[in-house]
Motif scaffolding. Structure first.
Motif, PDB file in Angstrom:
ATOM      1  N   GLY A  38     -26.359   8.517  12.491  1.00 42.85           N
ATOM      2  CA  GLY A  38     -26.565   7.565  11.403  1.00 42.85           C
ATOM      3  C   GLY A  38     -25.503   7.605  10.325  1.00 42.85           C
ATOM      4  N   GLY A  40     -22.580   6.460  10.453  1.00 45.41           N
ATOM      5  CA  GLY A  40     -21.852   5.190  10.423  1.00 45.41           C
ATOM      6  C   GLY A  40     -20.672   5.132  11.380  1.00 45.41           C
ATOM      7  N   LYS A  41     -20.651   6.019  12.367  1.00 43.75           N
ATOM      8  CA  LYS A  41     -19.513   6.077  13.291  1.00 43.75           C
ATOM      9  C   LYS A  41     -19.426   4.812  14.151  1.00 43.75           C
ATOM     10  CE  LYS A  41     -21.088   9.890  15.208  1.00 43.75           C
ATOM     11  NZ  LYS A  41     -22.393   9.969  14.501  1.00 43.75           N
ATOM     12  N   THR A  42     -20.551   4.450  14.758  1.00 46.78           N
ATOM     13  CA  THR A  42     -20.560   3.251  15.608  1.00 46.78           C
ATOM     14  C   THR A  42     -20.238   2.014  14.780  1.00 46.78           C
ATOM     15  OG1 THR A  42     -22.134   4.230  17.132  1.00 46.78           O
ATOM     16  CG2 THR A  42     -22.027   1.833  17.115  1.00 46.78           C
ATOM     17  N   THR A  43     -20.829   1.947  13.600  1.00 49.74           N
ATOM     18  CA  THR A  43     -20.584   0.789  12.732  1.00 49.74           C
ATOM     19  C   THR A  43     -19.090   0.673  12.389  1.00 49.74           C
ATOM     20  OG1 THR A  43     -22.798   1.031  11.810  1.00 49.74           O
ATOM     21  CG2 THR A  43     -21.239  -0.285  10.529  1.00 49.74           C
ATOM     22  N   GLN A 191     -20.271  12.816  19.200  1.00 50.00           N
ATOM     23  CA  GLN A 191     -21.255  13.800  18.751  1.00 50.00           C
ATOM     24  C   GLN A 191     -20.757  15.185  19.152  1.00 50.00           C
ATOM     25  OE1 GLN A 191     -24.533  13.650  17.646  1.00 50.00           O
ATOM     26  NE2 GLN A 191     -24.963  11.464  17.715  1.00 50.00           N
TER      27      GLN A 191
HETATM   28  P1  ATP Z   1     -25.264   7.831  15.991  1.00 47.20           P
HETATM   29  O1  ATP Z   1     -24.405   9.016  16.144  1.00 47.20           O
HETATM   30  O2  ATP Z   1     -26.720   8.188  15.868  1.00 47.20           O
HETATM   31  O3  ATP Z   1     -24.995   6.726  16.979  1.00 47.20           O
HETATM   32  P2  ATP Z   1     -23.669   6.527  13.936  1.00 47.20           P
HETATM   33  O4  ATP Z   1     -22.914   7.484  13.088  1.00 47.20           O
HETATM   34  O5  ATP Z   1     -22.915   5.839  15.015  1.00 47.20           O
HETATM   35  O6  ATP Z   1     -24.950   7.241  14.520  1.00 47.20           O
HETATM   36  P3  ATP Z   1     -24.404   3.899  13.018  1.00 47.20           P
HETATM   37  O7  ATP Z   1     -25.014   3.470  14.325  1.00 47.20           O
HETATM   38  O8  ATP Z   1     -23.104   3.331  12.661  1.00 47.20           O
HETATM   39  O9  ATP Z   1     -24.307   5.490  12.952  1.00 47.20           O
HETATM   40  O10 ATP Z   1     -25.450   3.599  11.866  1.00 47.20           O
HETATM   41  C1  ATP Z   1     -25.165   3.746  10.487  1.00 47.20           C
HETATM   42  C2  ATP Z   1     -26.370   3.335   9.663  1.00 47.20           C
HETATM   43  O11 ATP Z   1     -26.611   1.932   9.809  1.00 47.20           O
HETATM   44  C3  ATP Z   1     -27.673   4.012  10.086  1.00 47.20           C
HETATM   45  O12 ATP Z   1     -28.404   4.292   8.933  1.00 47.20           O
HETATM   46  C4  ATP Z   1     -28.355   2.966  10.954  1.00 47.20           C
HETATM   47  O13 ATP Z   1     -29.763   3.109  10.892  1.00 47.20           O
HETATM   48  C5  ATP Z   1     -27.908   1.687  10.301  1.00 47.20           C
HETATM   49  N1  ATP Z   1     -27.853   0.588  11.304  1.00 47.20           N
HETATM   50  C6  ATP Z   1     -27.082   0.565  12.402  1.00 47.20           C
HETATM   51  N2  ATP Z   1     -27.270  -0.581  13.094  1.00 47.20           N
HETATM   52  C7  ATP Z   1     -28.170  -1.296  12.404  1.00 47.20           C
HETATM   53  C8  ATP Z   1     -28.792  -2.579  12.585  1.00 47.20           C
HETATM   54  N3  ATP Z   1     -28.478  -3.356  13.625  1.00 47.20           N
HETATM   55  N4  ATP Z   1     -29.676  -2.969  11.654  1.00 47.20           N
HETATM   56  C9  ATP Z   1     -29.989  -2.191  10.586  1.00 47.20           C
HETATM   57  N5  ATP Z   1     -29.442  -1.001  10.351  1.00 47.20           N
HETATM   58  C10 ATP Z   1     -28.554  -0.542  11.236  1.00 47.20           C
END
Ligand code: ATP
Length: 234
Positions: A38, A40-43, A191
């Motif tokens: 969470g 924000g890496k994927t985002t 991860q």
């Molecule tokens: P992970 O390692 O669990 O995949 P991450 O670092 O890739 O996590 P993201 O997927 O980028 O994290 O999410 C960042 C934040 O944005 C999180 O709080 C997540 O809940 C939120 N988020 C991601 N996608 C959405 C969406 N489609 N709608 C609402 N919130 C979202």
């Protein structure tokens, strides 16, 4: 710098997932972004590839401002992505999945295909098999291979080791190194921070949408805070 992300903010509705993130990736580097679930890496990757709009900030790639450029044009500009969850077309053969990756290129893609098959002999053996019946690891290879078909300048990799058996994890990381040795810049989200830091040149640590640390990857492997938080203690 090949890729510059400057003070980027990204929202899901009212929720700010990325809050003023800045990173740079130089041509030829492997840069890794590590962080908890969470963070924000994927985002971040989706925003660079154009799958998510940014609400503030700027992204420059290869000398151009691409902040508002649609995703398909970013592919043409040289940004390749192998998404988390893979996105292989299940009802298409391995060969056809790979051909889909070449749509953005002029030429018949035969040179790229030969290179992908050389990097991933398993894909060559299974070229007629349906994508959906490939194992998790094989689908991961297929997704990376498909992204390479467009001959990207930078390859964005989201959790390439996710769900893989330990032996395959090793294999995927050495293939990523090989892809980089052959000239492709890599931005890697993982991860599996220990492995990512071992192959990366530089690394950023992401916490709740912000970069909290940036350093040569080898330094982070020795950083007590990073070890405690992301490398299982020690
Ligand atoms: P992970 O390692 O669990 O995949 P991450 O670092 O890739 O996590 P993201 O997927 O980028 O994290 O999410 C960042 C934040 O944005 C999180 O709080 C997540 O809940 C939120 N988020 C991601 N996608 C959405 C969406 N489609 N709608 C609402 N919130 C979202």
């Amino acid at each position: 710098m090949l890729l510059e992300v400057e003070d980027v903010h990204v929202h899901y509705g009212k929720i700010a997932a990325i809050r003023g993130l800045s990173i740079e990736v130089g041509a030829g580097e492997i840069v890794t972004l590590i962080g908890a679930n969470g963070a924000g890496k994927t985002t971040t990757l989706k925003t660079i590839s154009g799958l998510r709009p940014l609400s503030r900030g700027r992204i420059r790639f290869d000398g151009r401002d691409i902040s508002r450029m649609p995703g398909h044009k970013r592919v043409l500009a040289g940004i390749g992505q192998s998404p988390e969850g893979r996105g292989v077309f299940p009802g298409m053969t391995v060969a056809d999945n790979l051909a889909m990756g070449a749509y953005a290129r002029r030429g018949d893609g035969s040179k790229e295909l030969a290179e992908v098959y050389e990097l991933f002999p398993r894909l060559a053996e299974r070229k007629g098999q349906m994508g959906g019946t490939m194992s998790g690891g094989e689908q991961q290879m297929l997704a990376i291979g498909r992204a390479l078909m467009a001959r990207p300048k930078v390859l964005l990799l989201d959790e390439p080791s996710m769900g893989l058996a330990p032996m395959l994890v090793q294999q995927i990381f050495s293939i990523i190194e090989e892809i980089n040795r052959r000239g492709t810049t890599v931005l890697l989200v993982e991860q599996n921070a220990a492995q990512a830091l071992q192959i990366a040149h530089r690394a950023y640590v992401l916490e709740t949408g912000r970069i909290v640390k940036s350093a040569p990857a080898a330094d982070l492997l020795d950083d007590p805070q990073v070890r405690a938080a992301y490398l299982g203690g020690g």
